[in-house]
Design an enzyme around this catalytic site. Structure first.
Site, mmCIF file in Angstrom:
data_model
loop_
_atom_site.group_PDB
_atom_site.id
_atom_site.type_symbol
_atom_site.label_atom_id
_atom_site.label_comp_id
_atom_site.label_asym_id
_atom_site.label_seq_id
_atom_site.Cartn_x
_atom_site.Cartn_y
_atom_site.Cartn_z
ATOM 1 N N HIS A 1 3.028 4.154 7.361
ATOM 2 C CA HIS A 1 2.315 3.163 6.553
ATOM 3 C C HIS A 1 2.738 1.767 7.016
ATOM 4 O O HIS A 1 3.852 1.574 7.518
ATOM 5 C CB HIS A 1 2.656 3.304 5.063
ATOM 6 C CG HIS A 1 2.161 4.571 4.449
ATOM 7 N ND1 HIS A 1 2.939 5.350 3.618
ATOM 8 C CD2 HIS A 1 0.959 5.202 4.530
ATOM 9 C CE1 HIS A 1 2.245 6.398 3.217
ATOM 10 N NE2 HIS A 1 1.047 6.332 3.760
ATOM 11 N N CYS B 1 8.190 1.823 -1.345
ATOM 12 C CA CYS B 1 7.364 3.020 -1.563
ATOM 13 C C CYS B 1 7.342 3.409 -3.033
ATOM 14 O O CYS B 1 6.349 3.944 -3.527
ATOM 15 C CB CYS B 1 7.904 4.196 -0.750
ATOM 16 S SG CYS B 1 7.433 4.188 0.988
ATOM 17 N N GLU C 1 -4.638 5.380 1.795
ATOM 18 C CA GLU C 1 -3.295 5.648 1.293
ATOM 19 C C GLU C 1 -2.750 4.508 0.451
ATOM 20 O O GLU C 1 -1.547 4.356 0.265
ATOM 21 C CB GLU C 1 -2.365 5.984 2.466
ATOM 22 C CG GLU C 1 -2.936 7.109 3.334
ATOM 23 C CD GLU C 1 -2.000 8.282 3.560
ATOM 24 O OE1 GLU C 1 -0.787 8.087 3.442
ATOM 25 O OE2 GLU C 1 -2.492 9.383 3.863
#
Length: 421
Positions: A233, A350, A165
């Site tokens: 995350h 992000c 990711e």
């Protein structure tokens, strides 16, 4: 490329015109909490533009990545359907604007860290979530265009058997961006009811592809408690900049071993740790204290670019005030309003991918100044839908407006060649 030419560029994903709250991301508590709400794509994209303006005001170099084609028609075709005929859940997956969270676009190793002296970028496969698994071809096309020169090496994703990711699970610590750094790959093993999205084998493969020095590469497990609490995350509970690691006490499975290794390998290493007793893990995750951009502006005062939710969360606001008063490593906090992104589970960190390189080597169409942001904002204000309800994601009129809005932006930025990517 000399050390003095290397600067950190923050490439922000422009929030796409299909931004919606379909609640597709298991383990992302904000995404689940706001599922079914009416989104505001125009406001979301303009909030992102304003964040980029605030970073330019700090003297930072700012780049952009473009929204991807939505609906994802090629992916739908591979499933034997179309956005009009698909099951509503499949259609929602094809309409996701999650590519705006550029921290998941790729993992980046700057030239000072690599054996061949190139800046390496490996596109993330994002295979764990259906709505993100189809992003990588368009991401690869943009990265190959933006970083086309010999100083760069852009890699396709690692095989999807191993979930990756991107930079959201990667940190780099170094005395300065142009010096060799220590790269930390954070992976998950388990997380209670939620999937651990970063596989250690994916991280190891990227380290090999990037030709990193094993003695300056660390693989650290994220704590199961953090994942179970909603830290899907690592960048939800930790962020690094220069020689500073800013992290929650419960971020890592073996905090002591990681800190000891960083102390030995990073000159001037400094840990800024937030105790759970002062900011409970739940508050840190809800406010996205660590999903902030930790940057070094031109004046040298390390700055945390934090969402306004941090200011509005009492435990977080109090910790920030105490840290600033203590003359700690973080000298300034800039609050930015990215509430539309936050409601879907992504904060300031992000929204950006960090690339340390010589900015003059990057395709200039992906680098912005205030004048270019003015042009971007004008297209958004004219073309982006004001709001989207999840019940209308298969509307032919909405689909047409979304596709036309994106094409208008590509034309404005002279990137029409990306129309199909």
């Amino acid at each position: 490329m000399t050390m003095s030419e290397i600067r950190e560029i923050n490439f922000d994903g422009i929030v796409g015109p299909s931004h919606n709250y379909a609640g597709l991301s298991l383990g992302n508590l904000a995404s689940s909490r706001n599922a079914g709400e009416v989104s505001q794509p125009r406001a979301a994209a303009l909030q992102g533009v304003d964040k980029m303006r605030s970073n330019l005001a700090l003297g930072l170099v700012q780049g952009v990545f473009l929204p991807q084609p939505r609906p994802a028609r090629e992916w739908l075709s591979q499933l034997g359907t179309s956005v009009e005929d698909a099951d509503p859940v499949i259609a929602a997956n094809a309409m996701s604007a999650s590519a705006m969270w550029a921290a998941n676009a790729a993992t980046v190793s700057p030239a000072p860290d690599t054996a061949d002296g190139r800046c390496h970028l490996t596109v993330a496969n994002l295979k764990t979530m259906a709505h993100r698994s189809h992003e990588w071809p368009a991401t690869l096309a943009q990265l190959q265009l933006a970083f086309a020169g010999d100083p760069f090496r852009v890699h396709a994703p690692v095989p999807p058997a191993f979930g990756d990711e991107g930079a959201a699970n990667h940190m780099r610590l170094t005395p300065s961006h142009g010096e060799p750094g220590v790269e930390v790959f954070v992976y998950g093993i388990s997380g209670g009811p939620f999937p651990a999205r970063q596989h250690v084998e994916a991280s190891k493969a990227i380290a090999r592809l990037h030709r990193l020095d094993p003695s300056r590469t660390i693989f650290a497990a994220q704590s199961e408690e953090a994942i179970a609490a909603g830290a899907f995350h690592n960048d939800v509970v930790a962020v690094a900049n220069g020689p500073v690691l800013f992290a929650h006490e419960k971020a890592f499975a073996d905090r002591d071993a990681l800190v000891t290794e960083l102390q030995a390998k990073v000159p001037g290493f400094e840990l800024v740790e937030v105790p759970d007793a002062e900011v409970p893990l739940a508050d840190a995750i809800r406010s996205y204290l660590f999903n902030a951009q930790l940057v070094t502006p031109t004046d040298g005062a390390m700055t945390l670019v934090a969402p306004t939710e941090c200011r509005d969360t009492p435990s977080v606001s109090s910790w920030i005030e105490r840290h600033l008063a203590s003359n700690g490593a973080i000298r300034r906090v800039n609050f930015v309003d990215v509430r539309q992104s936050m409601a879907n589970g992504g904060g300031p960190a992000c929204l950006r991918l960090r690339v340390a390189c010589d900015p003059s080597l990057v395709d200039p169409r992906f680098i912005v100044d205030n004048a270019k942001l003015d042009r971007i904002a004008e297209v958004i204000a004219r073309s982006w839908p004001k709001q989207i309800a999840t019940s209308e994601l298969q509307s032919a009129a909405l689909v047409r407006d979304i596709e036309n809005a994106r094409l208008s932006l590509l034309e404005t930025l002279e990137l029409s060649g990306l129309a199909l990517h």
